[in-house]
Design an enzyme around this catalytic site. Structure first.
Site, short mmCIF file in Angstrom:
data_model
loop_
_atom_site.label_atom_id
_atom_site.label_comp_id
_atom_site.label_asym_id
_atom_site.label_seq_id
_atom_site.Cartn_x
_atom_site.Cartn_y
_atom_site.Cartn_z
N LYS A 120 0.77 -1.45 -0.41
CA LYS A 120 0.02 0.26 -0.05
C LYS A 120 0.71 1.40 -0.17
CE LYS A 120 0.87 0.92 4.24
NZ LYS A 120 1.45 1.91 5.06
N ASP B 47 -2.41 -2.23 10.04
CA ASP B 47 -2.27 -2.01 8.62
C ASP B 47 -2.81 -3.10 7.65
OD1 ASP B 47 -1.04 0.64 8.06
OD2 ASP B 47 0.81 -0.65 7.87
P1 ATP Z 1 5.72 -1.04 9.43
O1 ATP Z 1 4.11 -1.51 9.21
O2 ATP Z 1 6.29 -1.48 10.97
O3 ATP Z 1 5.11 0.08 9.12
P2 ATP Z 1 6.48 -1.75 6.97
O4 ATP Z 1 5.65 -1.44 5.97
O5 ATP Z 1 7.68 -0.08 7.06
O6 ATP Z 1 6.05 -1.99 7.94
P3 ATP Z 1 7.33 -4.46 6.75
O7 ATP Z 1 8.23 -5.18 5.92
O8 ATP Z 1 5.76 -5.05 7.29
O9 ATP Z 1 7.90 -2.87 6.91
O10 ATP Z 1 8.07 -4.91 7.68
C1 ATP Z 1 8.18 -4.52 9.33
C2 ATP Z 1 9.21 -4.92 10.47
O11 ATP Z 1 8.31 -5.97 10.88
C3 ATP Z 1 10.23 -5.87 9.36
O12 ATP Z 1 11.85 -4.85 9.54
C4 ATP Z 1 10.30 -7.07 10.46
O13 ATP Z 1 11.20 -7.03 11.81
C5 ATP Z 1 9.17 -7.05 10.66
N1 ATP Z 1 8.36 -8.74 9.68
C6 ATP Z 1 7.99 -9.53 10.39
N2 ATP Z 1 7.45 -10.24 10.19
C7 ATP Z 1 7.37 -10.41 8.66
C8 ATP Z 1 7.17 -10.56 7.62
N3 ATP Z 1 5.74 -11.11 6.74
N4 ATP Z 1 7.89 -9.39 6.35
C9 ATP Z 1 8.37 -9.06 6.79
N5 ATP Z 1 8.90 -7.91 7.48
C10 ATP Z 1 8.71 -8.83 8.60
#
Ligand code: ATP
Length: 310
Positions: free
Chosen positions: A17, A145
């Site tokens: 998103k 989210d």
């Molecule tokens: P946030 O929801 O924290 O804003 P984001 O969109 O910036 O997240 P994501 O790729 O969702 O980024 O990952 C955030 C953190 O969640 C990662 O650094 C990791 O430690 C943890 N994590 C847990 N499960 C997953 C997954 N399936 N894929 C990626 N990261 C994961």
């Protein structure tokens, strides 16, 4: 004996998103912030294949840098599968194969998409038959989210971003996304924003206790008008992300002077999203950014939420 290839499996695809609008309210006593956001699901997808197994296991592959993806119970997809099993009394397990296109810790909700996909995949595999609202309630327990990744399309999020209302949207919006190898931690970005607001309290004035999405954004989405949406893009986290990642200012400038209508940090970043007038313009901008050494991909939105495919 049944071989692995014969086991029934379910494949689910869920989108990343972009927050085309993100207003962050004042810091509350519980340490959280009230948000008002407009989400758009875009065509960078996470694929999750669920196969019956005795325990709960996961394997992660993908075209993005996978450092930082936990392979134990901290993984959001595994947590989603366990939560569904606990809530429905299912006593078996599952193996999840996750294929990622969404950059890790990139501000595009990749982990949330994995969790939404795992919920839908296990619900289908185990024939637990939960309703949409029941799945959505479980999703909200996994992360703010996750409900949006289930629903997809375009939606307005309030509360912590998890209270969703659909937004009318027409047409298609073309984006170029510049990704970074190093992710940023979302809690660090919020802490930086609070410090910034404290330092500049006099200039900024009072921060809304109850933020709301600007009418111009809703109007632009309803009209399917990229120029109007570009003028209304807002991300309150951007100032904080740019303090942690000053190099992104040059990326924003580069995209905006090379054909984008506007650029914005996606969520807490560090992914930068450029809104383009058309798919053709997006491909040209992607080429210009790539030739300057940036990792740039083209995506469009809105696209559907977590769905069984194949
Ligand atoms: P946030 O929801 O924290 O804003 P984001 O969109 O910036 O997240 P994501 O790729 O969702 O980024 O990952 C955030 C953190 O969640 C990662 O650094 C990791 O430690 C943890 N994590 C847990 N499960 C997953 C997954 N399936 N894929 C990626 N990261 C994961």
């Amino acid at each position: 004996m049944t071989s692995l290839a014969e086991l029934p499996s379910v494949r689910v695809r869920a989108p990343g998103k972009i927050n085309v609008y993100l207003e962050v309210g004042a810091l509350q006593e519980d340490g959280y912030h009230e948000l008002a956001t407009a989400f758009q699901a875009v065509s960078l997808f996470e694929d999750v294949v669920a196969t019956p197994a005795e325990g709960f296991t996961i394997a992660v592959t993908g075209a993005v840098d996978l450092d930082g993806v936990p392979l134990d119970d901290r993984n959001l997809a595994l947590r989603a599968a366990r939560l569904l099993a606990n809530e429905t009394g299912y006593d078996g397990g599952v193996h999840l194969d996750v294929h990622k296109q969404v950059p890790v810790a990139g501000g595009m909700g990749g982990g949330s998409a994995d969790a939404a996909a795992a919920l839908v995949a296990c619900d289908a595999l185990w024939e637990t038959g939960l309703s949409g609202p029941e799945l959505s309630r479980l999703a909200a327990r996994l992360g703010a989210d996750v409900p949006f990744a289930l629903r997809g399309g375009t939606a307005i999020g309030t509360g912590r971003g998890d209270v969703l209302n659909p937004a009318l949207a027409r047409g298609r919006f073309d984006w170029v996304l510049v990704t970074s190898d190093d992710g940023v931690s979302t809690p660090k970005v919020y802490a930086e924003l609070d410090a910034h607001r404290e330092r500049h309290r006099v200039d900024i004035g009072p921060v809304a206790a109850r933020p709301s999405v600007d009418a111009e954004v809703l109007h632009a989405l309803r009209a399917g008008d990229a120029t109007m949406l570009a003028a209304a893009l807002r991300n309150d986290l951007q100032v904080a992300t740019l303090r942690l990642r000053p190099d992104l200012a040059a990326v924003l400038e580069h995209g905006e002077s090379s054909g984008a209508l506007a650029g914005i940090v996606s969520g807490s970043g560090p992914t930068v999203a450029f809104l383009c007038p058309s798919a053709e313009d997006a491909l040209e901008l992607r080429a210009a950014l790539r030739s300057a050494g940036h990792a740039a991909v083209h995506a469009h939105g809105p696209v559907p939420g977590a769905r069984v495919v194949g």
